[in-house]
Design a protein around this motif. Structure first.
Motif, PDB file in Angstrom:
ATOM      1  N   LEU A  79       0.833  -1.204   0.000  1.00  0.00           N
ATOM      2  CA  LEU A  79       0.000   0.000   0.000  1.00  0.00           C
ATOM      3  C   LEU A  79       0.870   1.257   0.000  1.00  0.00           C
ATOM      4  N   ALA A  80       1.967   1.218   0.756  1.00  0.00           N
ATOM      5  CA  ALA A  80       2.886   2.359   0.767  1.00  0.00           C
ATOM      6  C   ALA A  80       3.451   2.601  -0.628  1.00  0.00           C
ATOM      7  N   TYR A  81       3.825   1.519  -1.283  1.00  0.00           N
ATOM      8  CA  TYR A  81       4.385   1.613  -2.635  1.00  0.00           C
ATOM      9  C   TYR A  81       3.394   2.281  -3.595  1.00  0.00           C
ATOM     10  N   VAL A  82       2.137   1.869  -3.534  1.00  0.00           N
ATOM     11  CA  VAL A  82       1.124   2.439  -4.428  1.00  0.00           C
ATOM     12  C   VAL A  82       0.997   3.944  -4.208  1.00  0.00           C
ATOM     13  N   ASP A  83       0.981   4.378  -2.956  1.00  0.00           N
ATOM     14  CA  ASP A  83       0.839   5.813  -2.680  1.00  0.00           C
ATOM     15  C   ASP A  83       2.072   6.598  -3.133  1.00  0.00           C
ATOM     16  N   TYR A  84       3.252   6.049  -2.883  1.00  0.00           N
ATOM     17  CA  TYR A  84       4.465   6.739  -3.345  1.00  0.00           C
ATOM     18  C   TYR A  84       4.478   6.849  -4.873  1.00  0.00           C
ATOM     19  N   LYS A  85       4.099   5.760  -5.568  1.00  0.00           N
ATOM     20  CA  LYS A  85       4.078   5.783  -7.031  1.00  0.00           C
ATOM     21  C   LYS A  85       3.014   6.742  -7.561  1.00  0.00           C
ATOM     22  N   THR A  86       1.874   6.799  -6.883  1.00  0.00           N
ATOM     23  CA  THR A  86       0.821   7.732  -7.303  1.00  0.00           C
ATOM     24  C   THR A  86       1.299   9.174  -7.157  1.00  0.00           C
ATOM     25  N   ALA A  87       1.987   9.460  -6.050  1.00  0.00           N
ATOM     26  CA  ALA A  87       2.536  10.806  -5.842  1.00  0.00           C
ATOM     27  C   ALA A  87       3.501  11.175  -6.964  1.00  0.00           C
ATOM     28  N   LEU A  88       4.295  10.204  -7.407  1.00  0.00           N
ATOM     29  CA  LEU A  88       5.252  10.468  -8.492  1.00  0.00           C
ATOM     30  C   LEU A  88       4.552  10.679  -9.828  1.00  0.00           C
ATOM     31  N   GLN A  89       3.393  10.049 -10.001  1.00  0.00           N
ATOM     32  CA  GLN A  89       2.620  10.282 -11.222  1.00  0.00           C
ATOM     33  C   GLN A  89       2.074  11.703 -11.248  1.00  0.00           C
TER      34      GLN A  89
END
Length: 255
Positions: free
Chosen positions: A99-109
């Motif tokens: 879940l942390a990974y998804v949020d970090y990747k979304t922030a980068l998008q």
């Protein structure tokens, strides 16, 4: 004279800078309570306050509360960088790395220059296996489907939104997606399905206000007035000034 929400927010910010996270959270909560009845008109302001309160929870180690506030903030204003990063940090602390990974990747998008998100991705991926990538990719897809559903709701296309939420739920059983799909079922007059989705949401978050309210609406239409009243009373324990719930309770008492 009672302080206005903006003044309470500024006072909360000052307490936060001083390291007084509990008092800061209380001030943000007071501001949120004042804005409760304004609805979409104050969505951005409420999102900021929720993200600020989430930062207090994160500093105090109350990671689950941080996740809840960030999720609410993102429902009001999708793709906000601060709530994404704070929720990611909370998930990381809770060892929910996918879940942390998804949020970090979304922030980068949203903004590929955010160094904190790059650092976060590197932390949660190392030394985890490719399974994490696969799981995170599925959850990211689920989130994008949910956002597509939200866009269809805004356009009034509840049937198409329902399809998107259903696809999302196959990948990730999330409380907000269940309550969103329940809203579609309500608009499509599929009250039994709406109640079922709210029940699933409440299994994940027993005090979820939207789930309690929408199940009460569905049960009212199904003429199960006793259960509908019980849901509204449960909701009012959490939000005693919720005007929509109070209005529905009056209607139920007259039924």
């Amino acid at each position: 004279m009672a302080a206005c929400p903006d003044a309470l927010r500024r006072a909360g910010n000052e307490e936060f800078r001083r390291g007084q996270y509990g008092p800061a959270a209380q001030l943000y909560s007071r501001a949120l309570a004042q804005l409760e009845a304004t609805g979409d008109a104050s969505a951005e302001e409420r999102s900021v306050l929720l993200a600020n309160r989430a930062a207090c929870h994160l500093k105090d180690g109350a990671c689950s509360l941080c996740v809840a506030d960030c999720t609410s903030a993102l429902e009001l204003v999708p793709f906000g960088i601060k709530p994404l990063l704070r929720r990611a940090a909370a998930y990381e602390a809770l060892e929910r790395y996918s879940l942390a990974y998804v949020d970090y990747k979304t922030a980068l998008q949203v903004d590929c220059s955010v160094q904190a998100a790059h650092d976060g991705v590197n932390r949660v991926l190392n030394p985890f296996t490719p399974f994490l990538d696969e799981t995170a990719a599925g959850m990211e897809r689920a989130r994008m489907l949910k956002e597509e559903g939200n866009e269809f709701v805004k356009k009034g296309n509840h049937k198409k939104a329902l399809e998107k939420y259903s696809e999302s739920l196959k990948l990730n059983k999330e409380c907000a997606t269940y309550t969103n799909r329940a809203l579609c079922y309500l608009n499509l007059k599929q009250y039994k399905e709406a109640a079922q989705d709210c029940t699933e949401a409440l299994k994940l978050d027993p005090k979820n206000v939207k789930a309690l309210y929408r199940r009460a609406q569905a049960l009212k239409e199904l003429k199960d007035y006793k259960s509908s009243i019980a849901d509204i009373k449960s909701l009012l324990k959490t939000e005693p000034k919720n005007t929509a719930a109070l209005r529905l309770l009056q209607e139920l008492n007259r039924a």
